[in-house]
Write a protein that holds these residues in place. Sequence first.
Motif, PDB file in Angstrom:
ATOM      1  N   ARG A 147      70.165  14.288  14.976  1.00 26.92           N
ATOM      2  CA  ARG A 147      69.683  15.004  16.154  1.00 26.92           C
ATOM      3  C   ARG A 147      70.302  14.462  17.432  1.00 26.92           C
ATOM      4  O   ARG A 147      69.913  14.846  18.536  1.00 26.92           O
ATOM      5  CB  ARG A 147      68.161  14.937  16.203  1.00 26.92           C
ATOM      6  N   SER A 148      71.288  13.589  17.276  1.00 25.73           N
ATOM      7  CA  SER A 148      72.097  13.090  18.385  1.00 25.73           C
ATOM      8  C   SER A 148      73.509  12.890  17.856  1.00 25.73           C
ATOM      9  O   SER A 148      73.708  12.747  16.650  1.00 25.73           O
ATOM     10  CB  SER A 148      71.533  11.774  18.929  1.00 25.73           C
ATOM     11  N   GLN A 161      75.417  17.407  16.861  1.00 26.94           N
ATOM     12  CA  GLN A 161      73.977  17.596  17.057  1.00 26.94           C
ATOM     13  C   GLN A 161      73.580  19.074  17.039  1.00 26.94           C
ATOM     14  O   GLN A 161      72.534  19.444  16.505  1.00 26.94           O
ATOM     15  CB  GLN A 161      73.559  16.967  18.384  1.00 26.94           C
ATOM     16  N   GLU A 196      70.461  20.460  14.655  1.00 25.19           N
ATOM     17  CA  GLU A 196      69.159  20.846  15.211  1.00 25.19           C
ATOM     18  C   GLU A 196      68.543  22.059  14.514  1.00 25.19           C
ATOM     19  O   GLU A 196      67.357  22.035  14.156  1.00 25.19           O
ATOM     20  CB  GLU A 196      69.281  21.092  16.711  1.00 25.19           C
ATOM     21  N   ASP A 203      67.335   9.868  11.819  1.00 24.50           N
ATOM     22  CA  ASP A 203      68.424  10.399  12.623  1.00 24.50           C
ATOM     23  C   ASP A 203      69.650   9.498  12.457  1.00 24.50           C
ATOM     24  O   ASP A 203      69.739   8.448  13.086  1.00 24.50           O
ATOM     25  CB  ASP A 203      68.019  10.468  14.103  1.00 24.50           C
TER      26      ASP A 203
END
Length: 350
Positions: free
Chosen positions: A4-5, A9, A13, A42
């Motif tokens: 999620r980073s 990303q 998501e 993550d």
Amino acid sequence: MYSRSGTYQALSEPLFIGTMEAIEAVNQDRAIPVSFTPITRDPACDLSNYAPMCADILSNSSAKHVVGCVTSSSRKEVIPELDRAQATLWYNVPYEGFETSARVVYSHAATNQNILPILGWAQRHFGNQGYLVGSNYIWGWETCRVARTRLEASGGRVLGERYLPLGDMSVEALIAEIERARPSFVLNSLVGASSYAFIAAYADLGRRDPHFAPENCPLLSCNLTEAELPVLGDAAEGMISVGPSFCETPTADGRGSSLERTAFQSVLTLAAILAEGVSGPFDSYLAEHGARYGIDPATHHKTLDVHIAQVRGGAFEILHSWTDIAPDPYLTRPSRHPQFRDPSLTVVRA
């Protein structure tokens, strides 16, 4: 287990959203005798994080199913951990094929459901001279290899083939080389920030040189979905993609992509299987009953619809479709390859 980073990303998501919404739907449905407790990690698009995080989930919880991974490299990193724990990965991203693992359910498009149809469609409408661009890892290498083999086998030519490291946004030299080569189409297998920089630069090229306008020399993708359209903005106009589903109305937040839908459906499929009271190895159950859920028992890949679509007015417009295309990740079963009934374009140069 979705990043999620990091550089991809925007791809992760919708997969995370689809997964979490499906878990909530299963847990709220009293008719399903199964409930899920999510354990999230993550990896931040760092390849070195995937195997340790997967091992941590499997060794410190009762989890036997992992929904996650975007890149093929990350998928391959976690397979040994899955083997050790006798666990299963639900992989919800289009990929390059040429893999079968008892520990993976490949829920999105494989080779005959993405690369072959979009390449065949482009050859029929734009010509046989392609330029291939990819990220410098398995997805880029294999996508371009299949495209090159198919082009050359059909009498076409590859005018150039270049790779960029993940996250590399230095695309000026690449654009200059494409401008000199003047292909019939460009196949883009870049991922994340590299892809966004390249797409923006290619759109600029099309505005200053009509040869590279979408109607003359389109940019093709095997993995572009609605999820990335908000990042790309107007630069995505005219791009042509392939996938099992597309939204034909604009969504400002990129919702409704095939990534989100596939992740959602994977969780529902898992719940339906577990509700049957599966005992014994999960791969043995799929070998016997996978077809009931659209999963090929021999390869663990799914039967899918296939659509060719172009970005027009900020949304995808479907141009060509096939239904219920059975998977052929190794390209050994031509009867499973999407067929074209329209004649091929013949380009004659004086």
